[in-house]
Enzyme design. Structure first.
Site, PDB file in Angstrom:
ATOM      1  NE  ARG A 211      -3.652   2.931  -0.795  1.00 50.29           N
ATOM      2  CZ  ARG A 211      -4.953   2.923  -0.540  1.00 50.29           C
ATOM      3  NH1 ARG A 211      -5.574   4.034  -0.242  1.00 50.29           N
ATOM      4  NH2 ARG A 211      -5.643   1.795  -0.560  1.00 50.29           N
TER       5      ARG A 211
ATOM      6  CD  GLU B 201      -3.097  -0.891   0.208  1.00 49.73           C
ATOM      7  OE1 GLU B 201      -3.072   0.102  -0.525  1.00 49.73           O
ATOM      8  OE2 GLU B 201      -3.984  -1.764   0.146  1.00 49.73           O
TER       9      GLU B 201
ATOM     10  CD  GLU C 156     -10.439  -1.253  -8.807  1.00 51.38           C
ATOM     11  OE1 GLU C 156     -11.616  -0.900  -8.545  1.00 51.38           O
ATOM     12  OE2 GLU C 156      -9.506  -1.147  -7.984  1.00 51.38           O
TER      13      GLU C 156
ATOM     14  CG  ASP D  92      -5.940  -7.023  -7.746  1.00 50.25           C
ATOM     15  OD1 ASP D  92      -4.922  -7.369  -7.115  1.00 50.25           O
ATOM     16  OD2 ASP D  92      -6.704  -6.116  -7.359  1.00 50.25           O
TER      17      ASP D  92
END
Ligand code: DMJ
Length: 685
Positions: A320, A316, A585, A448
């Site tokens: 980010r 993360e 998405e 993903d």
């Protein structure tokens, strides 16, 4: 002592010196005994000889003689200008047809086909060589080929001496903006492991020197910044207004904290890194929001600290914060962002000190320790494979190789693991380096972006034929087509299911999987087979349906699909899955479709969804997640505005509505998993 017939005499200490001295004295005596005129004649003769020799030598020879004690390494490699920043030299505007079905793929961009596999070994070797930061095309050929140690590579990247004067390059010290003493110790002879140790122990230095010093050395390599013109139509202006509304609420109620809680009008803390600010920087830059960008920039410079003893999630924080800082740096050219990114990169390195080289999921940025998640011995597969774009970019931006090296080792490790038709289980153990037995296979949560980064890393590194990244990607998409793709019985919606325990098919698709159409069309544009494009279009339609089938016109977090005609509906949502977290998405995929085809239908689809967010997610203090998209009268507002709303969802809306579908040119830039554009590095020839 006898030795082969010779007798070796050992003189006592001092004896040799005495004999030497005796010789010198007798020579001086003989010279003094010569008549003065004879001595003058000899001196004149010697002087004449020397002058004659000097006149016969060329200038170069003389210089070489005078420099014979200077470090010759610097002479071996001539200084070379860095390759251009991609955005300054936009690629050829290839004619992309409006209809994706007819999209041509240039021969030179065709993906590797089966026959090319025979070259795999050579290409692997070449790949390994090309994937060290010293090997990027900015460095002179001779250096790259020889793979010189980091400090030497840094040295040869220096500008010529006269341009290496003290200049204002906006460099700061990494922490506290105070100039550090320059540590001169160089990493010249350090192995990769030693470099890693050193970087972890000294997160405020790079290659043994302070960041400010280092920036001076790599000045020619630094980004120059890009220009954007701001909104040019009503839809873009509406998105900018949504952004400003979100920013105002965040500023008022949550400034400096990770996220905004727009209903309770309070802040939400996760890692204590001002996530919303860092995640929003490049969006503000692209939207031309100069004032807001400056507010964010100043907060980063003055208040963003990484030395708090707190566990953060490697993935993360990488996508980010590291991605956000690097993107802000590339777009604005402001080296303060690069300095911050480098400090963060160093502080994340402890995650890679696992026995298997698969990183631990959690890192303590303050005490520089790392460990597996508290609840499990395993890391998520998508997490350990979705840090490479950022770590590579950090290496190539700083000209320090270690970040790219540790991240690429993960590529190699995962490549070597056995897969199910190219598909990967969603858990991997950082201690053993193996997948968890019987773990689920999914293109949604925890799986993903493994697939996304195979393609995007390949693009980032110049689209090399036979590269394992693209071979693994092609195999994985084949696996998706044969193992996971199904159609509903009546309406024939195409969807991607999951394999529970790695084998039992479940007709469930996370909204997260709706990134896939965008990745597939990006791959097709880069030479992947037409089957990828067909899947991309079908899946895009299904994702759109998961929005418009609900009365709110917003999609649920998870959708289920009918296996037989006995099921009432082809697509349905279970009550516990009916929430919407403002995820990006599907909008992201629409953006890729629009940008790569120019077809404005995708803009209209996006506009419908944007309006749905306006209707149901907008509240006084910002935009909020909601608990139920199935009922317009009871959406059950959830009170969280995640940072990806501003870094991704609004950015992709803005770019989707642009009159210039190449406002960000996908030939030159690659978006990380959090929507932060990073430069594509040219393939070295
Ligand atoms: C984002 O943080 C990233 O897109 C990540 O890869 C997946 N989840 C969220 C958005 O939904």
């Amino acid at each position: 002592m006898k030795d082969g017939g010779h007798i070796t005499l050992t003189l006592p200490p001092g004896a040799a010196a005495t004999a030497d001295e005796r010789g010198r004295k007798s020579l001086r005596r003989a010279w003094n005994q010569l008549p003065r005129c004879q001595r003058n004649l000899i001196i004149l003769g010697i002087t004449g000889f020397c002058v004659t020799v000097l006149l016969c030598l060329s200038g170069d020879q003389l210089l070489a003689a005078s420099l014979k004690d200077v470090d010759t390494k610097a002479e071996v490699v001539a200084y070379q200008m860095p390759l251009p920043n991609p955005h300054h030299h936009p690629g050829v505007d290839k004619d992309v047809p409006k209809d994706t079905a007819a999209a041509p793929v240039p021969a030179d961009k065709r993906a590797p086909r089966a026959e090319a596999l025979s070259d795999k070994f050579n290409e692997l070797v070449a790949y390994g060589e090309a994937n060290s930061a010293e090997n990027v095309a900015r460095l002179p050929e001779t250096v790259a080929a020889e793979g010189l140690p980091q400090a030497v590579a840094m040295a040869v990247a220096l500008p010529p001496p006269d341009s290496n004067k003290e200049q204002d390059i906006g460099g700061i010290d990494i922490l506290n903006n105070v100039e550090e003493p320059v540590a001169q110790e160089q990493a010249e002879s350090l192995s990769e492991g030693e470099q890693l140790e050193q970087a972890i122990k000294n997160p405020l230095t790079l290659g043994g020197v302070s960041f400010k010093e280092h920036l001076k050395k790599i000045k020619p390599l630094l980004a120059k910044g890009q220009h954007f013109h701001g909104a040019t139509n009503e839809r873009q202006s509406a998105v900018v207004a949504a952004f400003k509304h979100s920013w105002a609420g965040y500023k008022k109620y949550a400034w400096g904290h990770d996220n905004l809680k727009p209903i309770s009008q309070y802040s939400h803390e996760w890692f204590g890194l001002g996530l919303t600010i860092v995640d929003s920087l490049d969006t503000m830059y692209i939207m031309g929001l100069d004032d807001e960008f400056k507010e964010g920039r100043d907060w980063v410079e003055q208040s963003l600290r990484f030395d708090t003893k707190r566990d953060v999630n490697l993935f993360e924080v990488t996508i980010r914060v590291l991605g956000g800082l690097l993107s802000a740096y590339h777009l604005s050219g402001d080296t303060m962002f690069l300095a911050k990114a480098a400090e963060l990169g160093n502080r994340l390195l402890p995650a890679f000190q696992s026995p298997s080289n698969i990183p631990y999921s959690d890192v303590n940025l303050g005490d520089l320790s790392a460990h597996s998640p508290k609840w499990s011995p395993d890391s998520s597969t998508s997490e350990v494979t979705t840090i490479q774009l950022e770590f590579r970019d950090l290496s190539r931006s700083t000209n320090i190789s270690i970040y790219e090296q540790v991240a690429h080792r993960v590529n190699e490790k995962v490549h070597d693991l056995e897969k199910n038709h190219g598909l990967v289980p969603i858990f991997i153990n950082a201690n053993t380096g193996t997948f968890r037995n019987y773990a689920t296979i999914s293109l949604g949560a925890r799986g993903d972006s493994y697939y996304e980064y195979l393609l995007k890393q390949w693009i980032q590194t110049g689209r090399r034929d036979n590269d394992n990244l693209i071979l693994d990607y092609m195999q994985a998409v084949d696996g998706v087509l044969t193992q996971l793709m199904r159609r509903t019985p009546r309406e024939h919606w195409v969807y991607i299911g999951e394999l529970i325990n790695g084998k039992d098919f479940k007709p469930k698709m996370d909204h997260l999987t709706c990134y896939l159409p965008g990745t597939l069309i990006l791959g097709h544009q880069n030479g992947m087979p037409d089957s990828h494009l067909i899947l991309a279009r079908d899946l895009l339609d299904t994702c759109y349906q998961t929005y418009v089938m609900n009365p709110t016109h917003l999609a649920a977090e998870i959708s289920y699909f009918a296996l037989t005609e006995k099921d009432d509906q082809d697509i349905y949502v279970k009550p516990n899955d009916a929430h919407n977290l403002l995820r990006p998405e599907f909008v992201e995929s629409l953006y890729y479709f629009y940008s790569l085809t120019g077809n404005r239908t995708y803009q209209d689809m996006g506009w419908k969804i944007f309006q749905a967010f306006e209707t149901h997610a907008k509240v006084n203090a910002g935009y909020t997640s909601m608990g139920n998209v199935k009922n317009t009268q009871s959406t059950r507002l959830r009170d969280l505005m995640e940072s990806f709303w501003m870094s991704e969802t609004l950015k992709y809306f803005y770019l989707l509505f642009s009159d210039d579908r190449k406002e960000i040119d996908l030939e030159q830039w690659v978006f990380n998993s959090e929507g932060h554009p990073l430069p594509v590095y040219p393939l070295k020839t």
